[in-house]
Design a protein around this motif. Sequence first.
Motif, mmCIF file in Angstrom:
data_model
loop_
_atom_site.group_PDB
_atom_site.id
_atom_site.type_symbol
_atom_site.label_atom_id
_atom_site.label_comp_id
_atom_site.label_asym_id
_atom_site.label_seq_id
_atom_site.Cartn_x
_atom_site.Cartn_y
_atom_site.Cartn_z
ATOM 1 N N SER A 17 -51.957 -18.197 -6.043
ATOM 2 C CA SER A 17 -52.100 -18.620 -4.647
ATOM 3 C C SER A 17 -51.594 -20.041 -4.418
ATOM 4 C CB SER A 17 -53.564 -18.521 -4.204
ATOM 5 O OG SER A 17 -54.392 -19.326 -5.004
ATOM 6 N N HIS A 18 -51.683 -20.887 -5.443
ATOM 7 C CA HIS A 18 -51.312 -22.290 -5.276
ATOM 8 C C HIS A 18 -49.930 -22.631 -5.834
ATOM 9 C CE1 HIS A 18 -55.473 -22.628 -4.189
ATOM 10 N NE2 HIS A 18 -55.435 -23.931 -4.094
ATOM 11 N N THR A 19 -49.365 -21.762 -6.652
ATOM 12 C CA THR A 19 -48.042 -22.029 -7.238
ATOM 13 C C THR A 19 -47.040 -20.949 -6.848
ATOM 14 O OG1 THR A 19 -49.246 -22.927 -9.145
ATOM 15 C CG2 THR A 19 -46.862 -22.732 -9.335
ATOM 16 N N MET A 20 -47.341 -19.685 -7.198
ATOM 17 C CA MET A 20 -46.422 -18.593 -6.859
ATOM 18 C C MET A 20 -46.231 -18.457 -5.357
ATOM 19 S SD MET A 20 -46.990 -15.288 -9.275
ATOM 20 C CE MET A 20 -46.765 -15.322 -11.044
ATOM 21 N N GLY A 21 -47.339 -18.431 -4.611
ATOM 22 C CA GLY A 21 -47.260 -18.263 -3.161
ATOM 23 C C GLY A 21 -46.442 -19.354 -2.489
ATOM 24 N N PRO A 22 -46.765 -20.643 -2.720
ATOM 25 C CA PRO A 22 -45.963 -21.715 -2.115
ATOM 26 C C PRO A 22 -44.493 -21.678 -2.531
ATOM 27 C CG PRO A 22 -48.089 -22.567 -2.767
ATOM 28 C CD PRO A 22 -48.023 -21.157 -3.294
ATOM 29 N N ARG A 23 -44.236 -21.333 -3.780
ATOM 30 C CA ARG A 23 -42.837 -21.231 -4.208
ATOM 31 C C ARG A 23 -42.112 -20.138 -3.416
ATOM 32 N NH1 ARG A 23 -40.117 -22.700 -8.835
ATOM 33 N NH2 ARG A 23 -42.078 -23.261 -9.865
ATOM 34 N N ASN A 24 -42.752 -18.982 -3.274
ATOM 35 C CA ASN A 24 -42.148 -17.894 -2.501
ATOM 36 C C ASN A 24 -41.945 -18.295 -1.039
ATOM 37 O OD1 ASN A 24 -42.195 -16.289 -4.780
ATOM 38 N ND2 ASN A 24 -44.112 -15.256 -4.237
ATOM 39 N N ALA A 25 -42.944 -18.993 -0.480
ATOM 40 C CA ALA A 25 -42.844 -19.429 0.911
ATOM 41 C C ALA A 25 -41.689 -20.408 1.095
ATOM 42 C CB ALA A 25 -44.156 -20.073 1.353
ATOM 43 N N ALA A 26 -41.527 -21.329 0.148
ATOM 44 C CA ALA A 26 -40.432 -22.295 0.220
ATOM 45 C C ALA A 26 -39.083 -21.599 0.132
ATOM 46 C CB ALA A 26 -40.577 -23.325 -0.893
ATOM 47 N N GLU A 27 -38.973 -20.595 -0.752
ATOM 48 C CA GLU A 27 -37.715 -19.865 -0.896
ATOM 49 C C GLU A 27 -37.354 -19.123 0.387
ATOM 50 O OE1 GLU A 27 -37.988 -19.002 -5.734
ATOM 51 O OE2 GLU A 27 -38.586 -17.462 -4.278
ATOM 52 N N GLN A 28 -38.354 -18.510 0.996
ATOM 53 C CA GLN A 28 -38.089 -17.765 2.225
ATOM 54 C C GLN A 28 -37.769 -18.698 3.385
ATOM 55 O OE1 GLN A 28 -41.026 -14.672 3.014
ATOM 56 N NE2 GLN A 28 -41.256 -14.253 0.841
ATOM 57 N N PHE A 29 -38.439 -19.843 3.458
ATOM 58 C CA PHE A 29 -38.142 -20.798 4.530
ATOM 59 C C PHE A 29 -36.743 -21.389 4.348
ATOM 60 C CE2 PHE A 29 -38.442 -24.958 6.682
ATOM 61 C CZ PHE A 29 -38.831 -24.516 7.952
ATOM 62 N N LEU A 30 -36.393 -21.703 3.117
ATOM 63 C CA LEU A 30 -35.060 -22.242 2.847
ATOM 64 C C LEU A 30 -33.978 -21.241 3.224
ATOM 65 C CD1 LEU A 30 -33.183 -24.399 1.652
ATOM 66 C CD2 LEU A 30 -33.575 -23.364 -0.601
ATOM 67 N N ALA A 31 -34.217 -19.958 2.969
ATOM 68 C CA ALA A 31 -33.234 -18.932 3.313
ATOM 69 C C ALA A 31 -32.955 -18.900 4.806
ATOM 70 C CB ALA A 31 -33.725 -17.559 2.846
ATOM 71 N N GLY A 32 -33.962 -19.267 5.611
ATOM 72 C CA GLY A 32 -33.771 -19.287 7.056
ATOM 73 C C GLY A 32 -33.246 -20.591 7.590
ATOM 74 N N HIS A 33 -33.239 -21.650 6.762
ATOM 75 C CA HIS A 33 -32.787 -22.982 7.214
ATOM 76 C C HIS A 33 -31.954 -23.658 6.126
ATOM 77 C CE1 HIS A 33 -35.544 -22.667 10.647
ATOM 78 N NE2 HIS A 33 -36.403 -22.167 9.777
ATOM 79 N N PRO A 34 -30.868 -23.022 5.714
ATOM 80 C CA PRO A 34 -30.061 -23.582 4.613
ATOM 81 C C PRO A 34 -29.306 -24.846 5.002
ATOM 82 C CG PRO A 34 -28.958 -21.680 5.568
ATOM 83 C CD PRO A 34 -30.307 -21.761 6.220
ATOM 84 N N GLU A 35 -29.147 -25.105 6.309
ATOM 85 C CA GLU A 35 -28.382 -26.268 6.752
ATOM 86 C C GLU A 35 -29.244 -27.501 6.989
ATOM 87 O OE1 GLU A 35 -25.184 -25.904 6.729
ATOM 88 O OE2 GLU A 35 -25.379 -23.754 6.312
ATOM 89 N N ALA A 36 -30.534 -27.407 6.738
ATOM 90 C CA ALA A 36 -31.438 -28.543 6.986
ATOM 91 C C ALA A 36 -31.037 -29.747 6.142
ATOM 92 C CB ALA A 36 -32.866 -28.140 6.679
ATOM 93 N N THR A 37 -31.235 -30.939 6.721
ATOM 94 C CA THR A 37 -30.928 -32.175 5.993
ATOM 95 C C THR A 37 -32.186 -32.859 5.469
ATOM 96 O OG1 THR A 37 -30.956 -33.431 8.064
ATOM 97 C CG2 THR A 37 -28.837 -32.556 7.323
ATOM 98 N N SER A 38 -33.347 -32.365 5.881
ATOM 99 C CA SER A 38 -34.607 -32.837 5.314
ATOM 100 C C SER A 38 -35.702 -31.824 5.638
ATOM 101 C CB SER A 38 -34.991 -34.218 5.847
ATOM 102 O OG SER A 38 -35.276 -34.165 7.227
ATOM 103 N N PHE A 39 -36.753 -31.878 4.840
ATOM 104 C CA PHE A 39 -37.883 -30.977 5.025
ATOM 105 C C PHE A 39 -39.186 -31.763 5.012
ATOM 106 C CE2 PHE A 39 -34.655 -28.369 2.861
ATOM 107 C CZ PHE A 39 -34.593 -27.259 3.698
ATOM 108 N N LYS A 40 -40.156 -31.245 5.728
ATOM 109 C CA LYS A 40 -41.522 -31.768 5.654
ATOM 110 C C LYS A 40 -42.447 -30.565 5.446
ATOM 111 C CE LYS A 40 -42.921 -34.976 8.473
ATOM 112 N NZ LYS A 40 -43.385 -35.662 9.708
ATOM 113 N N VAL A 41 -43.323 -30.687 4.456
ATOM 114 C CA VAL A 41 -44.273 -29.609 4.156
ATOM 115 C C VAL A 41 -45.678 -30.194 4.192
ATOM 116 C CG1 VAL A 41 -44.990 -27.835 2.521
ATOM 117 C CG2 VAL A 41 -42.566 -28.489 2.669
#
Length: 371
Positions: A17-41
């Motif tokens: 829940s604290h490692t696998m889940g966030p990693r998966n969430a980051a991968e999916q968010f990145l796939a939708g915003h590959p052109e971003a120049t910065s991120f805030k989580v």
Amino acid sequence: MKSIKELYRIGTGPSSSHTMGPRNAAEQFLAGHPEATSFKVTLYGSLAATGKGHMTDIAILDVLQPVAPVEILWKPHIFLPFHPNGMKFQAFDTGGQLSGERIVYSVGGGALAEENGDFRESEEVYDRNSMSDILAWCKKSGKNYWEYVKECEDEDIWDYLNSVWITMRAAIKRGLEEEGVLPGPLNLRRKAATYYIKASGYKQSLRSRGLVFAYALAVSEENASGGVIVTAPTCGSCGVVPAVLYHLQESRNFSDIRILRAIATAGLVGNIVKHNASIAGAEVGCQGEVGTACAMASAAANQLFGGSPAQIEYAAEMGLEHHLGMTCDPVCGLVQIPCIERNAYAAARALDANIFSSFSDGPTGYRLIRW
């Protein structure tokens, strides 16, 4: 219920829940915003409170930082209403303007959800969602739990479960060879190798128990080190099922196909808990993690020894019942104390539940849970 493939996830520890889940969430968010120049989580509630000990920040940074700078904010005192493990991803363009935002929750076992539905919608493959209904199906059809899994899942389920079993065995073997100190400020030494060696010096009954302890410690220590394991049903409880099944195969020469059928039954038990309650420690305590893992291993062991569907259900019920009330209380937020030790105890308790149930006829046991 969804496929048991979503319960048995192969990945890196130390926390589903604290490692696998966030990693998966980051991968999916990145796939939708590959052109971003910065991120805030922004991490909320339980994710923020124990995230550093669970390497939540490292999991997110590993995904997003190679693309653009990442700022992580920790909000441990803010709990979003949907679930304790909330996180907000934000993407920004070259002008510093917000270009995308998403709030997602890590709900246990590496799974993700949003308030308006699953983060990545997956198909429901089981038409029965309670143990009572599935047990009734077994009695009517004359079939066993693993056969219900076979009827509901795709044909590739056995190939997938074989990969699960290979990964489980590999984690045990690596963990038995490794020595030294686990990552983190607790300076906790690995114990699996020592337990394994000491077990060989005892007579058969104590040797058997010592080996089960060693196998569970081996997987849990691999998880704590960020090694590759299988959620069963979570990272924090990943040592219970493999320890029991590996021990029974090594000591009783059960074939791989019978082990895979036992893994299928164990997955069905875990799925029932996940669907009707929760397997997230942050949400329901360690009873949802180690308690469910013990129920899964209890059912698997009882099936291997020829238990009837009623006896298998009773073994699983005992495994879960006797962990009710257990809280999630990791020292320093690490999946080490008391998590690792709990895996070893739960593996031993699963074998006891199997024996106790095998002496009964199943339906007339001392019951607390109706599921």
